[in-house]
Design a protein around this motif. Structure first.
Motif, PDB file in Angstrom:
ATOM      1  N   PHE A  75      14.776  21.670 -34.919  1.00  0.00           N
ATOM      2  CA  PHE A  75      15.978  20.747 -35.600  1.00  0.00           C
ATOM      3  C   PHE A  75      15.794  19.304 -35.089  1.00  0.00           C
ATOM      4  O   PHE A  75      14.968  19.330 -33.998  1.00  0.00           O
ATOM      5  N   ILE A  76      16.332  18.262 -35.452  1.00  0.00           N
ATOM      6  CA  ILE A  76      16.106  16.988 -34.976  1.00  0.00           C
ATOM      7  C   ILE A  76      17.079  16.788 -33.627  1.00  0.00           C
ATOM      8  O   ILE A  76      18.144  16.588 -33.879  1.00  0.00           O
ATOM      9  N   VAL A  77      16.153  16.828 -32.538  1.00  0.00           N
ATOM     10  CA  VAL A  77      17.178  16.598 -31.238  1.00  0.00           C
ATOM     11  C   VAL A  77      17.385  15.137 -31.092  1.00  0.00           C
ATOM     12  O   VAL A  77      18.580  14.730 -30.569  1.00  0.00           O
ATOM     13  N   SER A  78      16.661  14.146 -31.406  1.00  0.00           N
ATOM     14  CA  SER A  78      17.082  12.410 -31.398  1.00  0.00           C
ATOM     15  C   SER A  78      16.012  11.995 -32.149  1.00  0.00           C
ATOM     16  O   SER A  78      15.012  12.440 -32.800  1.00  0.00           O
ATOM     17  N   GLN A  79      16.255  10.803 -32.244  1.00  0.00           N
ATOM     18  CA  GLN A  79      15.678   9.760 -33.160  1.00  0.00           C
ATOM     19  C   GLN A  79      15.175   8.533 -32.185  1.00  0.00           C
ATOM     20  O   GLN A  79      16.058   8.043 -31.522  1.00  0.00           O
ATOM     21  N   GLN A  80      14.196   7.871 -32.620  1.00  0.00           N
ATOM     22  CA  GLN A  80      13.748   6.614 -31.890  1.00  0.00           C
ATOM     23  C   GLN A  80      13.899   6.682 -30.268  1.00  0.00           C
ATOM     24  O   GLN A  80      14.903   6.041 -29.665  1.00  0.00           O
ATOM     25  N   ILE A  81      12.732   7.498 -29.734  1.00  0.00           N
ATOM     26  CA  ILE A  81      12.447   7.354 -28.299  1.00  0.00           C
ATOM     27  C   ILE A  81      11.269   6.584 -27.970  1.00  0.00           C
ATOM     28  O   ILE A  81      10.545   6.684 -28.722  1.00  0.00           O
ATOM     29  N   HIS A  82      11.600   5.736 -27.032  1.00  0.00           N
ATOM     30  CA  HIS A  82      10.478   4.905 -26.700  1.00  0.00           C
ATOM     31  C   HIS A  82      10.048   4.919 -25.118  1.00  0.00           C
ATOM     32  O   HIS A  82      11.016   5.464 -24.291  1.00  0.00           O
ATOM     33  N   TRP A  83       9.295   4.254 -24.648  1.00  0.00           N
ATOM     34  CA  TRP A  83       8.991   3.820 -23.310  1.00  0.00           C
ATOM     35  C   TRP A  83       8.184   2.658 -23.034  1.00  0.00           C
ATOM     36  O   TRP A  83       7.219   2.293 -23.998  1.00  0.00           O
ATOM     37  N   GLU A 137      21.462   0.745 -18.071  1.00  0.00           N
ATOM     38  CA  GLU A 137      20.679   1.767 -18.704  1.00  0.00           C
ATOM     39  C   GLU A 137      21.414   2.989 -19.005  1.00  0.00           C
ATOM     40  O   GLU A 137      20.992   3.382 -19.943  1.00  0.00           O
ATOM     41  N   PHE A 138      22.752   3.229 -18.829  1.00  0.00           N
ATOM     42  CA  PHE A 138      23.750   4.170 -19.011  1.00  0.00           C
ATOM     43  C   PHE A 138      24.884   3.730 -19.249  1.00  0.00           C
ATOM     44  O   PHE A 138      25.797   3.816 -18.583  1.00  0.00           O
ATOM     45  N   HIS A 139      25.147   3.081 -20.484  1.00  0.00           N
ATOM     46  CA  HIS A 139      26.209   2.222 -20.756  1.00  0.00           C
ATOM     47  C   HIS A 139      27.425   3.289 -21.352  1.00  0.00           C
ATOM     48  O   HIS A 139      28.545   2.838 -21.422  1.00  0.00           O
ATOM     49  N   ASN A 140      27.132   4.308 -21.978  1.00  0.00           N
ATOM     50  CA  ASN A 140      27.990   4.933 -23.000  1.00  0.00           C
ATOM     51  C   ASN A 140      28.439   6.272 -21.920  1.00  0.00           C
ATOM     52  O   ASN A 140      28.399   7.368 -22.599  1.00  0.00           O
ATOM     53  N   VAL A 141      28.690   6.169 -20.741  1.00  0.00           N
ATOM     54  CA  VAL A 141      29.059   7.266 -19.891  1.00  0.00           C
ATOM     55  C   VAL A 141      30.178   6.840 -18.883  1.00  0.00           C
ATOM     56  O   VAL A 141      30.379   5.587 -18.818  1.00  0.00           O
ATOM     57  N   ALA A 143      12.672   8.440 -20.310  1.00  0.00           N
ATOM     58  CA  ALA A 143      12.362   7.715 -21.904  1.00  0.00           C
ATOM     59  C   ALA A 143      13.435   6.773 -22.075  1.00  0.00           C
ATOM     60  O   ALA A 143      14.762   7.111 -21.560  1.00  0.00           O
ATOM     61  N   GLN A 144      13.417   6.062 -23.154  1.00  0.00           N
ATOM     62  CA  GLN A 144      14.296   4.928 -23.441  1.00  0.00           C
ATOM     63  C   GLN A 144      14.501   5.210 -24.991  1.00  0.00           C
ATOM     64  O   GLN A 144      13.871   5.596 -25.572  1.00  0.00           O
ATOM     65  N   ARG A 145      15.751   4.708 -25.041  1.00  0.00           N
ATOM     66  CA  ARG A 145      16.249   4.560 -26.335  1.00  0.00           C
ATOM     67  C   ARG A 145      15.580   3.091 -27.106  1.00  0.00           C
ATOM     68  O   ARG A 145      14.874   2.431 -26.237  1.00  0.00           O
ATOM     69  N   GLU A 146      15.721   2.944 -28.376  1.00  0.00           N
ATOM     70  CA  GLU A 146      15.307   1.614 -28.969  1.00  0.00           C
ATOM     71  C   GLU A 146      15.807   0.511 -28.516  1.00  0.00           C
ATOM     72  O   GLU A 146      15.089  -0.608 -28.517  1.00  0.00           O
ATOM     73  N   ALA A 147      16.974   0.458 -28.170  1.00  0.00           N
ATOM     74  CA  ALA A 147      17.612  -0.812 -27.308  1.00  0.00           C
ATOM     75  C   ALA A 147      17.085  -1.080 -26.242  1.00  0.00           C
ATOM     76  O   ALA A 147      16.632   0.123 -25.370  1.00  0.00           O
ATOM     77  N   LEU A 148      16.459  -2.203 -25.819  1.00  0.00           N
ATOM     78  CA  LEU A 148      15.773  -2.645 -24.776  1.00  0.00           C
ATOM     79  C   LEU A 148      16.517  -2.502 -23.582  1.00  0.00           C
ATOM     80  O   LEU A 148      17.476  -2.788 -23.145  1.00  0.00           O
ATOM     81  N   GLY A 149      15.930  -1.702 -22.377  1.00  0.00           N
ATOM     82  CA  GLY A 149      16.441  -1.406 -21.132  1.00  0.00           C
ATOM     83  C   GLY A 149      17.361  -0.146 -21.087  1.00  0.00           C
ATOM     84  O   GLY A 149      17.943   0.053 -19.860  1.00  0.00           O
ATOM     85  N   ARG A 150      17.629   0.649 -22.222  1.00  0.00           N
ATOM     86  CA  ARG A 150      18.674   1.655 -22.150  1.00  0.00           C
ATOM     87  C   ARG A 150      17.835   3.169 -22.245  1.00  0.00           C
ATOM     88  O   ARG A 150      16.902   3.237 -23.059  1.00  0.00           O
ATOM     89  N   CYS A 151      18.357   3.977 -21.257  1.00  0.00           N
ATOM     90  CA  CYS A 151      17.537   5.252 -21.219  1.00  0.00           C
ATOM     91  C   CYS A 151      18.257   6.039 -22.322  1.00  0.00           C
ATOM     92  O   CYS A 151      19.429   6.215 -22.576  1.00  0.00           O
ATOM     93  N   TRP A 152      17.352   6.992 -22.614  1.00  0.00           N
ATOM     94  CA  TRP A 152      18.011   7.846 -23.544  1.00  0.00           C
ATOM     95  C   TRP A 152      18.711   9.179 -22.862  1.00  0.00           C
ATOM     96  O   TRP A 152      18.366   9.483 -21.729  1.00  0.00           O
ATOM     97  N   SER A 153      19.776   9.547 -23.364  1.00  0.00           N
ATOM     98  CA  SER A 153      20.718  10.619 -22.653  1.00  0.00           C
ATOM     99  C   SER A 153      21.377  11.291 -23.615  1.00  0.00           C
ATOM    100  O   SER A 153      21.695  10.779 -24.842  1.00  0.00           O
ATOM    101  N   MET A 154      22.161  12.265 -23.500  1.00  0.00           N
ATOM    102  CA  MET A 154      22.859  13.420 -24.105  1.00  0.00           C
ATOM    103  C   MET A 154      23.830  13.903 -23.331  1.00  0.00           C
ATOM    104  O   MET A 154      23.338  14.378 -22.139  1.00  0.00           O
ATOM    105  N   SER A 155      25.064  13.755 -23.660  1.00  0.00           N
ATOM    106  CA  SER A 155      26.292  14.527 -23.202  1.00  0.00           C
ATOM    107  C   SER A 155      26.003  16.105 -23.055  1.00  0.00           C
ATOM    108  O   SER A 155      25.530  16.478 -24.152  1.00  0.00           O
ATOM    109  N   LEU A 156      26.480  16.787 -22.136  1.00  0.00           N
ATOM    110  CA  LEU A 156      26.537  18.115 -22.047  1.00  0.00           C
ATOM    111  C   LEU A 156      27.060  18.893 -23.186  1.00  0.00           C
ATOM    112  O   LEU A 156      26.794  19.789 -23.742  1.00  0.00           O
TER     113      LEU A 156
END
Length: 421
Positions: free
Chosen positions: A259-267, A333-337, A371-384
């Motif tokens: 399944f699709i875990v995530s989309q648009q992962i960058h570094w 880097e982790f703005h939505n936590v 790994a980073q999200r598409e937005a510049l300077g933000r890290c990819w993360s997922m809540s538990l």
């Protein structure tokens, strides 16, 4: 266009890639002779380790090899054993040939594919098919690999010949070619392999029944084309930036289909030589490309891998990554936590193509970076919570990650360690 191809080829030959079983380079007609590896560690994670080596061309089979009964396996392609602990010279086969290679497993015949559509096994694909499996993993984990060996050297036993070899890489050249165990339960073509494994006791009756039940509970169409994590701590290879990260998971509790875990992962790299540090430093996107050239180019003669349409391809921008748990604070880097939240992150452990198309190397920090999200300077993360709902994490897999990255036994330099899968 030809110059990037040449530099890519040179790097492919000079750099060793994968695994304690080690592998041929992207120049698939070559073998690597490796020195002592470094940068590896012990844990439930299986990550690649860096190695150094020199190349030597596959040579014609020696008389010693012929005396041991190796000659003749090319025509029959008969495999009576997949246990690497009980190999015989009669188990030696040559897979180079048509797009579909017919192999007899025990008393039943099956077909093997290098890559679809229509890419044949490369020249020099001579060696042993075997079961690669780690202890303690759930039913359905493991894979069939092909160990390429040097037929130009004399060995006293098939075991020594096997130990000297390297696992065949897939067509992209960054991970071992394999038939995953889940494919044996979902693809009729591979029924003979499963029967041979059962007859040898490599799959026990209860384990076989357990795997059948787990597979029947989910839809696993085209599972062979997906990255499959035998355990949540395993590493895997992606080409960055990746628009859609699609994975399958084998947990103690159940199997999660692709399944699709995530989309648009960058570094992006912000530490290039000669740039100004701080806010004025330039960001460079680590980006994958495909290089094509005519096989007639003189520099490529000894290294080329020609597709049936006579094109020549190498891929770049690949990276070795793994999931980790991380306690974070609310930052840019982790703005939505919330502060002290524990989230799932994706760590980049190694850049497999560190030299950029412009000739300037990318600089990955020691121990890797997130790994980073598409937005510049933000890290990819997922809540538990989201990871549980999606099936990435179960109670058993959460405990594995907690022990590795949050528990009392977790080493402070866990992120610095790497080992082979």
């Amino acid at each position: 266009m030809l110059q990037p191809v040449s530099s890519t080829l040179r790097r492919a030959v000079q750099n060793a890639r994968f695994s304690a079983a080690s592998t041929p380079t992207r120049a698939l007609g070559l073998l690597l002779t490796y020195a002592v590896p470094h940068g590896c560690f012990l844990s439930t994670a299986s990550t690649p380790r860096k190695m150094y080596g020199s190349t030597r061309l596959l040579r014609p089979m020696s008389s010693a090899g012929v005396q041991h009964g190796v000659r003749g396996r090319r025509a029959k392609r008969t495999v009576k054993n997949l246990d690497p602990n009980y190999l015989d010279f009669s188990d030696f086969i040559d897979l180079h040939g048509p797009n579909e290679v017919s192999v007899k497993f025990g008393t039943f015949s099956g077909r093997l594919f290098y890559h679809l559509p229509f890419i044949p096994f490369p020249e020099g694909s001579k060696g042993f098919l075997y079961l690669h499996k780690r202890l303690g993993l759930p039913a359905g984990a493991g894979e069939i690999r092909f160990r390429v060996v040097d037929t130009g050297s004399a060995f006293h036993s098939a075991a020594d010949l096997f130990a000297s070899g390297k696992d065949l890489l897939d067509h992209a050249g960054h991970r071992p070619w394999r038939i995953h165990m889940l494919q044996l339960y979902t693809t009729r073509t591979y029924d003979p392999i499963r029967r041979l494994l059962r007859s040898q006791g490599l799959i026990g009756e209860s384990q076989d029944r357990d795997a059948e039940q787990r597979v029947s509970a989910v839809t696993l169409e085209n599972i062979g084309r997906s990255d499959i994590l035998d355990t949540i701590s395993d590493t895997f290879v992606v080409q960055l930036p990746i628009s859609t990260l699609r994975l399958a998971f084998i947990h103690d509790e159940y199997i999660v289909p692709p399944f699709i875990v995530s989309q648009q992962i960058h570094w992006r790299d912000k530490h290039q030589p000669g740039t100004i540090e701080g806010s004025k430093a330039l960001w460079r996107l680590y980006k994958g490309e495909v290089y094509d050239a005519s096989p007639s180019h003189q520099e490529l003669t000894s290294l080329q891998y020609a597709h049936p349409d006579n094109s020549f391809s190498f891929f770049s921008g690949f990276a070795v990554v793994r999931f980790e748990l991380k306690k974070v604070m609310r930052t840019k880097e982790f703005h939505n936590v919330k502060d002290d939240d524990v989230v799932l992150v994706l760590r980049i452990l190694e850049l497999l193509d560190p030299l950029g198309p412009d000739g300037v190397p990318f600089n990955l920090s020691h121990g890797g970076e997130l790994a980073q999200r598409e937005a510049l300077g933000r890290c990819w993360s997922m809540s538990l919570d989201r990871a549980r709902d999606s099936g990435i994490i179960t109670p058993s897999s959460l405990k594995i990650l907690e022990d590795l990255y949050l528990g009392d036994s977790a080493s402070p330099d866990t992120a610095d360690k790497m080992s082979p899968s």
